[in-house]
Every structure is written in C-alpha cells, then in structure tokens.
Design a protein around this motif. Structure first.
Motif, short mmCIF file in Angstrom:
data_model
loop_
_atom_site.label_atom_id
_atom_site.label_comp_id
_atom_site.label_asym_id
_atom_site.label_seq_id
_atom_site.Cartn_x
_atom_site.Cartn_y
_atom_site.Cartn_z
N ILE A 176 0.84 -1.20 0.00
CA ILE A 176 0.00 0.00 0.00
C ILE A 176 0.87 1.25 0.00
O ILE A 176 0.59 2.24 -0.69
CB ILE A 176 -0.95 0.00 1.21
N GLY A 177 1.97 1.21 0.76
CA GLY A 177 2.89 2.34 0.77
C GLY A 177 3.50 2.59 -0.59
O GLY A 177 3.70 3.74 -0.99
N VAL A 178 3.80 1.51 -1.32
CA VAL A 178 4.34 1.64 -2.67
C VAL A 178 3.31 2.27 -3.60
O VAL A 178 3.60 3.19 -4.39
CB VAL A 178 4.79 0.27 -3.20
N LEU A 179 2.07 1.79 -3.53
CA LEU A 179 1.02 2.29 -4.42
C LEU A 179 0.71 3.76 -4.15
O LEU A 179 0.47 4.53 -5.09
CB LEU A 179 -0.24 1.45 -4.24
N LEU A 180 0.73 4.14 -2.88
CA LEU A 180 0.39 5.52 -2.52
C LEU A 180 1.63 6.42 -2.44
O LEU A 180 1.50 7.62 -2.18
CB LEU A 180 -0.34 5.54 -1.18
N ASP A 181 2.81 5.81 -2.62
CA ASP A 181 4.07 6.55 -2.53
C ASP A 181 4.20 7.24 -1.18
O ASP A 181 4.54 8.43 -1.09
CB ASP A 181 4.19 7.57 -3.67
N GLN A 182 3.93 6.47 -0.12
CA GLN A 182 3.94 6.99 1.23
C GLN A 182 5.05 6.31 2.06
O GLN A 182 4.90 5.17 2.49
CB GLN A 182 2.58 6.76 1.90
N PRO A 183 6.14 7.00 2.31
CA PRO A 183 7.24 6.41 3.09
C PRO A 183 6.82 6.01 4.51
O PRO A 183 7.37 5.07 5.07
CB PRO A 183 8.29 7.52 3.13
N ILE A 184 5.84 6.72 5.09
CA ILE A 184 5.44 6.40 6.46
C ILE A 184 4.85 5.00 6.54
O ILE A 184 5.03 4.28 7.54
CB ILE A 184 4.44 7.45 6.99
N LEU A 185 4.16 4.57 5.49
CA LEU A 185 3.63 3.20 5.46
C LEU A 185 4.75 2.19 5.28
O LEU A 185 4.69 1.08 5.82
CB LEU A 185 2.59 3.07 4.34
N ILE A 186 5.76 2.56 4.52
CA ILE A 186 6.93 1.69 4.35
C ILE A 186 7.60 1.48 5.71
O ILE A 186 7.99 0.36 6.07
CB ILE A 186 7.92 2.30 3.34
N VAL A 187 7.74 2.54 6.49
CA VAL A 187 8.35 2.44 7.81
C VAL A 187 7.50 1.53 8.72
O VAL A 187 8.03 0.71 9.47
CB VAL A 187 8.50 3.84 8.44
N GLY A 188 6.16 1.69 8.63
CA GLY A 188 5.29 0.82 9.41
C GLY A 188 5.47 -0.64 9.06
O GLY A 188 5.49 -1.51 9.95
N ALA A 189 5.64 -0.94 7.78
CA ALA A 189 5.88 -2.32 7.36
C ALA A 189 7.21 -2.82 7.88
O ALA A 189 7.35 -3.99 8.27
CB ALA A 189 5.83 -2.40 5.83
N MET A 190 8.21 -1.95 7.91
CA MET A 190 9.53 -2.34 8.41
C MET A 190 9.47 -2.75 9.87
O MET A 190 10.11 -3.72 10.30
CB MET A 190 10.51 -1.18 8.23
N VAL A 191 8.71 -2.00 10.66
CA VAL A 191 8.61 -2.31 12.09
C VAL A 191 7.95 -3.67 12.30
O VAL A 191 8.33 -4.43 13.20
CB VAL A 191 7.80 -1.21 12.81
N LEU A 192 6.99 -3.99 11.47
CA LEU A 192 6.20 -5.21 11.65
C LEU A 192 6.91 -6.47 11.15
O LEU A 192 6.66 -7.57 11.65
CB LEU A 192 4.86 -5.06 10.92
N GLY A 193 7.80 -6.33 10.20
CA GLY A 193 8.41 -7.51 9.57
C GLY A 193 9.25 -8.34 10.52
O GLY A 193 10.12 -7.81 11.21
#
Length: 326
Positions: A131-148
């Motif tokens: 979703i972060g990739v599709l919306l171009d939102q780094p904050i969502l990428i960071v959220g995914a990083m924390v969860l992985g």
C-alpha cells in the motif's frame, strides 16, 4: 548477572562444584543435596557474570548434564551484592557486549520456526509495504519495516553457517523462502482483487519519487544491507534490540517484497525483476555481514574470554558450603 540452576546426578556433583568454584565470576553458590526429583539428583544454583557464561556452560555440558540432568539460565534484573560486583569486575569486557552462544542458539531457533504468527506478521508487513508503494507513502513503508519478522531466519542462517548447525540452516532457509512466497502470494491476490474493483491501476507505479528506490538496486543497496546485517546481529547478541534497529534491518527486505506483490497483478514486469534483484542482493548482504560479525565476536571472546580453573575437590566442597551460608 545470570542465574544458573544445575540438576546434577550425585556422582557428578563434585565435578560441577569444581567448575563453578573455579570461576571467579561465579558467586552465591548453593548446593541442595537430593532436592531434584525429575531428573533425580542434587541442585546447584549460582549467580554468574554474563561475560563468563560461555566458559562455564561449556564445561558443564562436557559433563553430560544435558542427558542426565539439566542446565537452566535466566537473566537477573537486580542483584544487590558486593560479591556480584566483584564477580563482574573479575570477568573481562562489558556484560552488554558478551555473547552467550547457547542463549543465541535458543533465540534464533525460536525465531526460525515456520509458525502461523510468523506468516501472519510477514504477510501483514508485506501488504502494508505494498500500500505504501502504491500511494508513494514512506510512512507506510516504515510501518511495514517495524512489523516484519524476517530477520530471525536471517540471523539463524548466519549462526547455522558459523557453527555448522545444518539442521538449523535448512530450517531457516525454508522459513525464509516459504514466508516470503506466502506473503507475496497473499498480497498479490489482494492487489489483483483491488485491480478488478478499480481501486488500483498500473499508472500508480509509474511516478512515485518517494519510494522509487525500492526497485532500483545498486551498490548502495548492498552497503545498506551489510550495515543492516551488522546492526541486526549486534542487537541480538548485545541485547540492544529496539524498534529503530528493526526498521533499519527491514528497509532492505519487506518493501521489495511488497513491490513485487503489487507489480505482478499490475503487469509491471520490469518492477518485478528489479525488486527480486533488490531482495536477493540485500538478503545476501545481510547474511554475509551477519556471518562476519558473529565470527569476529567469536574470535574476540575466544581470545579474551575468562578461563575456568577447576579447584581441588576438597576445596570445592568446602567452598560451596561457605558460599551458600553467605
């Protein structure tokens, strides 16, 4: 400090006491004859400076206590004792830098199991990254990083290679491959449904300046992976784990998996290939850095670590009584 409890067959209790009392980093030694019922034997408890744990535990395991008794270790959060302070001073290095290899083996083995929770967390992290990739939102990428949770198997691969644990190595590789395959499959299926509903379109991957780096592997990707591997291993061995360390590690893996998952149903095949390369390069970099970091730590502790000098049997028995009364 660590609290160690040993259940020893009666015929090996004197040897256990010789090992423990021969270590200046062991204090508060207590012997309780015949207290253990299953397995049967004597109970020996003592406090041990973390820096000396490897030497003492190796000596105890050489007595065969794994088969006929038991050895359990737990962290002491608070110890008010002048003797404990002297024990830590007698041990080389700093407690936070000490690597207890048996503890690390237990931790990476637990983190490598292919459980439903592992698959769930990795799938959720990949979907958030997508979703972060599709919306171009780094904050969502960071959220995914924390969860992985993917660094657990990576660390297990490093440990398995260094220590020759082939069963652990194969399990870790299987967990990593199956985990990413399942996460990408689930996320790609969700993306395909979203495309059918008209929620996402191929054009969403055309212009995304904030997250475009995910599909462009280069030498910096490998350097970041090396640094992430070092940081991850140090966080495991030195007890310095934190959410920020987790973010730093996952920056090289989960986002690439999320990009693959959305690029497949949107038919951006160039993105799929580039993201696969990014994922492979970064996993390789983390594994290489992790193995080297563990090797350096092993060599340093083998050279500077505390040696155990067993005391004579009579002194061991007398010492155990006197220490137990303190």
């Amino acid at each position: 400090m660590l609290h160690v409890r040993v259940i020893s067959p009666v015929d090996r209790t004197d040897e256990v006491l010789r090992i423990v009392l021969g270590c200046p980093a062991a204090v508060s030694v207590v012997k309780i004859p015949g207290a253990a019922l299953s397995p049967q034997g004597d109970v020996i408890e003592f406090s041990l400076a973390r820096e000396a744990a490897n030497a003492v535990l190796e000596e105890l395991q050489d007595l065969g206590l794994e088969d006929d008794g038991s050895i359990s270790v737990e962290q002491i959060d608070l110890s008010i004792s002048a003797a404990a302070v002297r024990a830590e001073e007698a041990a080389p290095g700093d407690p936070e830098d000490a690597v207890v290899w048996d503890e690390l083996a237990s931790r990476v083995t637990a983190d490598t199991r292919l459980s439903w929770s592992f698959l769930a967390f990795l799938s959720l992290a990949t979907q958030i990254a997508a979703i972060g990739v599709l919306l171009d939102q780094p904050i969502l990428i960071v959220g995914a990083m924390v969860l992985g949770p993917e660094f657990g198997p990576v660390a297990a691969i490093c440990f398995g290679v260094l220590r020759g644990r082939h069963a652990l190595l194969s399990t870790a590789v299987r967990t990593l491959v199956v985990g990413f395959a399942a996460a990408i499959t689930v996320t790609a299926a969700c993306a395909a449904v979203s495309r059918l509903l008209g929620w996402i379109t191929p054009a969403m991957l055309d212009d995304r300046p904030m997250t475009d780096f995910i599909a462009h592997p280069d030498r910096w990707s490998f350097i970041v992976a090396l640094l992430a591997g070092i940081a991850g291993i140090l966080s495991l061995t030195a007890g310095k784990s934190s959410p920020l360390v987790g973010v730093f590690i996952s920056v090289t893996t989960v986002p690439a998996a999320g990009n693959i998952a959305v690029a497949i149903p949107l038919a951006h095949w160039a993105e799929v290939g580039a993201s696969l390369k990014q994922l492979g390069v970064n996993l390789a970099g983390m594994i290489i850095a992790g193995i080297v970091t563990l090797l350096v730590q092993r060599l340093l502790w083998a050279h500077f670590g505390l040696k155990v000098t067993p005391v004579p049997p009579v002194q061991a028995i007398t010492g155990s009584v006197s220490r137990g009364r303190r």
